[in-house]
Every structure is written in C-alpha cells, then in structure tokens.
Enzyme design. Structure first.
Site, PDB file in Angstrom:
ATOM      1  N   LYS A  22       0.894  -1.235  -0.033  1.00 35.17           N
ATOM      2  CA  LYS A  22       0.097  -0.264  -0.249  1.00 35.17           C
ATOM      3  C   LYS A  22       1.016   1.245  -0.082  1.00 35.17           C
ATOM      4  O   LYS A  22       0.961   2.062  -0.726  1.00 35.17           O
ATOM      5  CB  LYS A  22      -0.557  -0.023   1.196  1.00 35.17           C
ATOM      6  CG  LYS A  22      -1.481   1.427   1.370  1.00 35.17           C
ATOM      7  CD  LYS A  22      -2.414   1.912   2.833  1.00 35.17           C
ATOM      8  CE  LYS A  22      -2.075   1.777   4.042  1.00 35.17           C
ATOM      9  NZ  LYS A  22      -1.820   2.761   3.780  1.00 35.17           N
ATOM     10  N   ASN A  23       1.609   0.907   0.609  1.00 37.38           N
ATOM     11  CA  ASN A  23       2.667   2.640   1.148  1.00 37.38           C
ATOM     12  C   ASN A  23       3.738   2.884   0.407  1.00 37.38           C
ATOM     13  O   ASN A  23       3.891   3.760  -0.294  1.00 37.38           O
ATOM     14  CB  ASN A  23       3.450   2.274   2.595  1.00 37.38           C
ATOM     15  CG  ASN A  23       2.524   2.859   3.796  1.00 37.38           C
ATOM     16  OD1 ASN A  23       1.214   2.834   3.309  1.00 37.38           O
ATOM     17  ND2 ASN A  23       3.302   2.766   5.107  1.00 37.38           N
ATOM     18  N   CYS A 115      -4.967  13.108  13.035  1.00 33.03           N
ATOM     19  CA  CYS A 115      -5.902  11.576  12.578  1.00 33.03           C
ATOM     20  C   CYS A 115      -5.716  10.700  14.349  1.00 33.03           C
ATOM     21  O   CYS A 115      -4.725  11.007  15.231  1.00 33.03           O
ATOM     22  CB  CYS A 115      -5.160  11.058  11.344  1.00 33.03           C
ATOM     23  SG  CYS A 115      -3.719  10.007  11.840  1.00 33.03           S
ATOM     24  N   ARG A 120       0.243  14.507  13.543  1.00 30.47           N
ATOM     25  CA  ARG A 120       0.845  14.382  12.441  1.00 30.47           C
ATOM     26  C   ARG A 120       0.556  15.552  11.053  1.00 30.47           C
ATOM     27  O   ARG A 120      -0.158  15.512  10.287  1.00 30.47           O
ATOM     28  CB  ARG A 120       0.400  13.267  11.273  1.00 30.47           C
ATOM     29  CG  ARG A 120       0.020  11.963  11.919  1.00 30.47           C
ATOM     30  CD  ARG A 120      -0.755  10.489  11.411  1.00 30.47           C
ATOM     31  NE  ARG A 120       0.033  10.042  10.370  1.00 30.47           N
ATOM     32  CZ  ARG A 120      -0.035   8.988   9.643  1.00 30.47           C
ATOM     33  NH1 ARG A 120      -0.988   8.779   9.830  1.00 30.47           N
ATOM     34  NH2 ARG A 120       0.618   8.502   8.394  1.00 30.47           N
ATOM     35  N   ASP A 305       4.206   0.527  11.900  1.00 28.33           N
ATOM     36  CA  ASP A 305       3.174   0.376  11.216  1.00 28.33           C
ATOM     37  C   ASP A 305       2.995  -1.171  11.808  1.00 28.33           C
ATOM     38  O   ASP A 305       1.814  -2.249  11.285  1.00 28.33           O
ATOM     39  CB  ASP A 305       2.898   0.496   9.486  1.00 28.33           C
ATOM     40  CG  ASP A 305       2.868   1.461   9.776  1.00 28.33           C
ATOM     41  OD1 ASP A 305       1.856   2.510  10.809  1.00 28.33           O
ATOM     42  OD2 ASP A 305       2.645   1.802   8.907  1.00 28.33           O
ATOM     43  N   ARG A 397      -8.396  -0.384   4.515  1.00 27.48           N
ATOM     44  CA  ARG A 397      -8.006   0.862   3.623  1.00 27.48           C
ATOM     45  C   ARG A 397      -6.576   0.528   3.795  1.00 27.48           C
ATOM     46  O   ARG A 397      -5.677   0.351   2.211  1.00 27.48           O
ATOM     47  CB  ARG A 397      -7.268   1.745   5.110  1.00 27.48           C
ATOM     48  CG  ARG A 397      -8.357   2.418   4.850  1.00 27.48           C
ATOM     49  CD  ARG A 397      -8.129   3.949   5.622  1.00 27.48           C
ATOM     50  NE  ARG A 397      -6.550   4.051   5.476  1.00 27.48           N
ATOM     51  CZ  ARG A 397      -5.482   4.487   6.285  1.00 27.48           C
ATOM     52  NH1 ARG A 397      -5.880   4.829   7.935  1.00 27.48           N
ATOM     53  NH2 ARG A 397      -4.323   5.097   5.604  1.00 27.48           N
TER      54      ARG A 397
HETATM   55  C1  UD1 Z   1       4.378   6.862   6.456  1.00 26.34           C
HETATM   56  C2  UD1 Z   1       3.683   5.922   6.612  1.00 26.34           C
HETATM   57  C3  UD1 Z   1       3.066   4.975   7.514  1.00 26.34           C
HETATM   58  C4  UD1 Z   1       3.636   5.094   9.040  1.00 26.34           C
HETATM   59  C5  UD1 Z   1       4.767   6.014   8.710  1.00 26.34           C
HETATM   60  C6  UD1 Z   1       6.324   6.176   9.463  1.00 26.34           C
HETATM   61  C7  UD1 Z   1       2.888   6.085   3.961  1.00 26.34           C
HETATM   62  C8  UD1 Z   1       1.084   6.327   3.335  1.00 26.34           C
HETATM   63  N1  UD1 Z   1       2.443   5.765   5.930  1.00 26.34           N
HETATM   64  O1  UD1 Z   1       3.530   7.753   6.998  1.00 26.34           O
HETATM   65  O2  UD1 Z   1       2.201   4.076   7.526  1.00 26.34           O
HETATM   66  O3  UD1 Z   1       3.298   4.781   9.600  1.00 26.34           O
HETATM   67  O4  UD1 Z   1       5.496   6.749   7.603  1.00 26.34           O
HETATM   68  O5  UD1 Z   1       6.595   5.115   9.477  1.00 26.34           O
HETATM   69  O6  UD1 Z   1       3.402   5.369   3.217  1.00 26.34           O
HETATM   70  N2  UD1 Z   1       5.749  14.671  10.282  1.00 26.34           N
HETATM   71  C9  UD1 Z   1       5.933  16.459  11.151  1.00 26.34           C
HETATM   72  N3  UD1 Z   1       5.601  17.238   9.881  1.00 26.34           N
HETATM   73  C10 UD1 Z   1       5.777  16.669   9.127  1.00 26.34           C
HETATM   74  C11 UD1 Z   1       5.791  15.603   8.565  1.00 26.34           C
HETATM   75  C12 UD1 Z   1       6.217  14.236   9.588  1.00 26.34           C
HETATM   76  O7  UD1 Z   1       5.363  16.587  12.100  1.00 26.34           O
HETATM   77  O8  UD1 Z   1       6.062  17.224   8.018  1.00 26.34           O
HETATM   78  C13 UD1 Z   1       5.940  13.553  12.316  1.00 26.34           C
HETATM   79  C14 UD1 Z   1       4.814  13.358  12.384  1.00 26.34           C
HETATM   80  O9  UD1 Z   1       3.630  13.610  12.136  1.00 26.34           O
HETATM   81  C15 UD1 Z   1       5.141  11.917  12.724  1.00 26.34           C
HETATM   82  C16 UD1 Z   1       6.849  11.427  12.446  1.00 26.34           C
HETATM   83  O10 UD1 Z   1       6.731  12.629  11.803  1.00 26.34           O
HETATM   84  O11 UD1 Z   1       4.893  11.521  14.213  1.00 26.34           O
HETATM   85  C17 UD1 Z   1       6.656  10.788  11.500  1.00 26.34           C
HETATM   86  O12 UD1 Z   1       5.621  10.611  10.492  1.00 26.34           O
HETATM   87  P1  UD1 Z   1       6.271  10.476   8.343  1.00 26.34           P
HETATM   88  O13 UD1 Z   1       7.338   9.804   8.745  1.00 26.34           O
HETATM   89  O14 UD1 Z   1       6.223  11.632   7.739  1.00 26.34           O
HETATM   90  O15 UD1 Z   1       5.105   9.304   8.097  1.00 26.34           O
HETATM   91  P2  UD1 Z   1       3.884   9.411   7.248  1.00 26.34           P
HETATM   92  O16 UD1 Z   1       4.728   9.875   5.740  1.00 26.34           O
HETATM   93  O17 UD1 Z   1       3.371  10.288   6.980  1.00 26.34           O
END
Ligand code: UD1
Length: 422
Positions: A22-23, A115, A120, A305, A397
């Site tokens: 998925k990711n 969420c 996030r 995850d 999902r």
């Molecule tokens: C992706 C995965 C999700 C997985 C996560 C961590 C997809 C679609 N989703 O989510 O399944 O759990 O990686 O492995 O691939 N953060 C900030 N600011 C930002 C971006 C992130 O503070 O601009 C924080 C987030 O709130 C979170 C952490 O960084 O606490 C990790 O987020 P991130 O690595 O960006 O995860 P996703 O890309 O949302």
C-alpha cells in the site's frame, strides 16, 4: 458498515500470498502526475489505492484498474487541485503536492487534518518545497502553492526523516532545475521502490535507501512501467496471526530483506521463521511465546506500523514485554480494546507494559485505525468464544481480502453487514 466475527481457537495452516505494498503504491500512483503515461503492476485493491485513483480521476487523468494492473494517462485539461472530500479520507493525498508543483507549477491541496494516531502535521513537507522555490500559503484550509518558472534544486536537511516528506520532495525534485540533495532522508524500502519507478521513466536519483539522496532534475519524464514491491507490513502481520493462533503457514512474496528486524523480534518470542527461498518463508509456532521488548524506530528499526500487532502477540506471552512507541504520539488506541479481550497492559507515556495472560476471551471491540484493527484480528484469532470487530473500514484501507486469506488458512472469520451506526 461491516464487522468481523471471529470464533477463535483454530490453528492456521496452509499458504498465503502477500499483496502489493500500500505505502509504495500510493506515491507511485501519484508520481504518474509527472510522467506521460504510467503502467503499474501489483497494485493492491484497497480503499486507499481506490482513493488515490479517484483523486487522479478528479484532476482529469484517465485511469483503468484491472487485476492489480493500473494504467494512467494524462488528458488535456488537468485540474491541479485535491479537494477536502478526498484528502480527509486519506492523509497520503498530500503526496500530490510535490508532483503537481513540479509539473504544473501550481497546486491547491486540502490541508490534511489530525488523525487517530497523532497530530501528523505536514510542516516538513512545506518547508522543504519552499526551499525549492515554491511560494506556499494556507488559505481556507487549503495549501495553495505556486512557483514562477520551475522549481530549483537545493540542499534540504530534514529535522526528522519523514517518509511522506522525503517522497514529496523526491517527486518535486525530479523535474526541478539542477541538483537537489536531501539529507536526513527517510530510508524506508517504499522510498527505494518509488525511486526505482521514477528512474524507469528517466529520473536521475541516487542514494535512495540511505540518509542522503541526490536528485538531478530532468526536463521531462517518459512512460513509467513498474511492479510494486510486496507489502512488508502485511507480511509481518501474518507472522503475528500465526503467533497468536498457532499453526504453520508458508508465506509467499515475503519481502525478507525489508523485514529483518521484525523477523528477529518474532524469533526472540520463540517463533520459527525459516526461509524456503528468496521470496518464501515458513512460519511455525512450536512453543509458548516468550515476552520480548520492542522500541519503534525509523527504518531499519522496528516499524511503528507493526507495533499494535506485536503487542497483541505479547498479550499471550510468558513474562513481561515493554513496548515503546517513538514515531507517533498517540498510537496506543488498541490498548483499551485489547484490554476488553482480557489482556493485561498498562501505559506510561509512550511505553506500554504488557504482562502476558494465559488466554484472551472474546468480546465486542472497535477498530480505531488501520494497524490497530489488525491487532484486534490477531487477538481475536486466539481468543476463546466470539470476538466481533466493528469499524473494519479502517482495515480495508490497507489489507487486501484479509478475511478470505485467513479463511483459506482455516480461521473461523466472517465479514457481516451490521446495522449498528458504528
Ligand atoms: C508513513 C506511512 C505510515 C507509517 C509512517 C512511519 C505512508 C502512506 N504512510 O506515514 O504508514 O506509519 O510513514 O513509518 O507511507 N511529521 C511532522 N511533520 C511533517 C511530517 C511528519 O512532524 O511534516 C511527524 C509525524 O507527525 C510523525 C512522524 O513525523 O510523528 C513520522 O511521520 P512520517 O514519517 O512523515 O509518516 P507518514 O509519511 O505520514
């Protein structure tokens, strides 16, 4: 609305095949915004991939999805907007921002809300895209971004190795002018898969899978043809199912190299995991589970995850396990539901202390997010009597045909329509 009804106690036996990731699928689907034409294989049929396709169709792309094969063609008039109605159902929709800006010089994307697993924010995505020259403002809940001529390569150092932020930036930089260097980049395998897909369309990307990625912008990309990697989280989830239910299962399309940390942790619990060949493992439960500690980390550490599914497993282990969540601030919502099944878990900040119990007992429980749902299935497979899991739309999902795959392994699980409003 649907619910799962699980009558626990059946051991699992047989073969299961892991679906496409998925990711990895989501950013690769969105990267077709950058290319002339896209053919993607091994795309799982999930609510999230359907949402990604709807988003592209809503922008004016033509998409045909059949038997895991997705063809996307750009039509003449593209609307460079992602509406609230679609973005609110899937946070990863933010990944259209980088490619839209890079290809069409403008984008209007609904700001994803909070969420269940944490706030996030997308501040790191926006900061990085600004460094490439994008002008970004927030207007009535939308991110409105423009660039005058073309994005310009720059050096970006992420404060945190964000997965989505790294993907957004890669997709923006492939058509930017000059070189972009991303430092403290996320190293997740899905980022490598995205880079490999883009390279097949002519993008120049080096270092994906390490913490420094270098991208040299090109004028345009050609047709992209790619087959998506198997889903490492689905594969890990099936290990947890065998661990709770017992039995012996051969898992095909198992992306072993991306799961070494997870495999090692399950082996510490006493699970036998044997590699039959490069794509297949045999998972077997011989002995009672032993308690083991985990701490979630960015890749190659233990994935957040898999935290909920591992916790469900530890609920049935001998001794105490300490589970620390380092990535998301609110990712213990499954704990209250696992407690309803008779588990003994206490939470202290970002740490859960799990004291194994001899047995779980079925109850009605509520799925709160995608991986939390999988942890309730793992627990339900082992619980005495009947477990009913509500809100399984979360599960849909990210898991393709989960109940059918489990039925084929001998589980007593049924999906049934429910009139309940939850
Ligand atoms: C992706 C995965 C999700 C997985 C996560 C961590 C997809 C679609 N989703 O989510 O399944 O759990 O990686 O492995 O691939 N953060 C900030 N600011 C930002 C971006 C992130 O503070 O601009 C924080 C987030 O709130 C979170 C952490 O960084 O606490 C990790 O987020 P991130 O690595 O960006 O995860 P996703 O890309 O949302």
């Amino acid at each position: 609305m649907h619910k799962f009804i699980i009558r626990g106690g059946n051991q699992l036996k047989g073969k299961v095949k892991i679906s496409g990731s998925k990711n990895a699928s989501l950013p690769i689907i969105f990267s077709s915004i950058l290319t002339s034409q896209t053919e993607i294989g091994n795309v799982p049929l999930l609510r999230d991939t359907k949402t990604a396709i709807s988003l592209l169709k809503n922008m004016g792309f033509k998409a045909v999805f059949k038997d895991g094969q997705l063809s996307i063609i750009k039509e003449a008039n593209i609307k460079t907007e992602a509406d609230y109605e679609l973005v609110r159902t899937m946070r990863a929709s933010i990944l259209v921002l980088g490619p839209l800006l890079s290809k069409f010089k403008k984008a209007k994307v609904s700001l994803p809300g909070g969420c269940a697993i944490g706030a996030r924010p997308v501040n790191l995505h926006l900061k990085a895209l600004s460094k490439l020259g994008a002008e970004i403002k927030i207007d009535h809940g939308y991110i409105v971004a423009n660039v005058k001529n073309r994005l310009k390569g720059a050096e970006i150092v992420f404060d945190f190795p964000t997965v989505g932020g790294t993907e957004n930036l890669i997709m923006a930089a492939v058509l930017a002018e000059g070189k972009t260097i991303i430092k403290n980049a996320a190293k997740e395998p899905e980022i490598v898969d995205l880079a490999n897909a883009l390279k097949k369309a002519g993008a120049i990307i080096e270092g994906a899978g390490t913490d420094t990625i270098e991208i040299t912008g090109v004028e345009e990309l050609s047709k992209m043809e790619h087959t998506v990697m198997p889903d490492r989280i689905e594969a890990g989830t099936f290990i947890s199912f065998v661990a709770t239910a017992g039995g012996e299962v051969v898992i095909e399309n198992f992306p072993y190299q991306t799961l070494e940390t997870v495999v090692k942790k399950f082996q510490e619990t006493g699970m036998k995991i044997e590699r039959l060949n490069s794509k297949t493992v045999k998972v077997k439960k011989n002995n009672p589970l032993q308690g083991t500690d985990i701490t979630t980390q960015v890749y190659p550490g233990f994935p957040t995850d898999m935290q909920a599914q591992f916790m469900a497993t530890m609920c049935l282990a001998e001794e105490v396990s300490i589970i620390k969540e380092n990535i998301f601030e609110n990712r213990f919502q499954h704990v209250l539901e696992l407690q309803r099944l008779g588990s003994n878990i206490t939470i202290d900040g970002n740490t859960a202390i799990v004291k194994g119990v001899k047995k779980l007992i079925g109850a009605k429980v509520m799925a709160t997010d995608l991986r939390a749902s999988a942890s309730l299935v793992a627990a339900g497979l082992a619980a005495e009597n009947t477990t009913e899991i509500y809100r399984i739309y979360h599960l849909e999902r990210g898991y393709e045909n989960l109940e059918k795959k489990l039925q084929q392994l001998g589980a007593n699980i049924e999906k049934r329509r429910t009139e309940q409003p939850y």
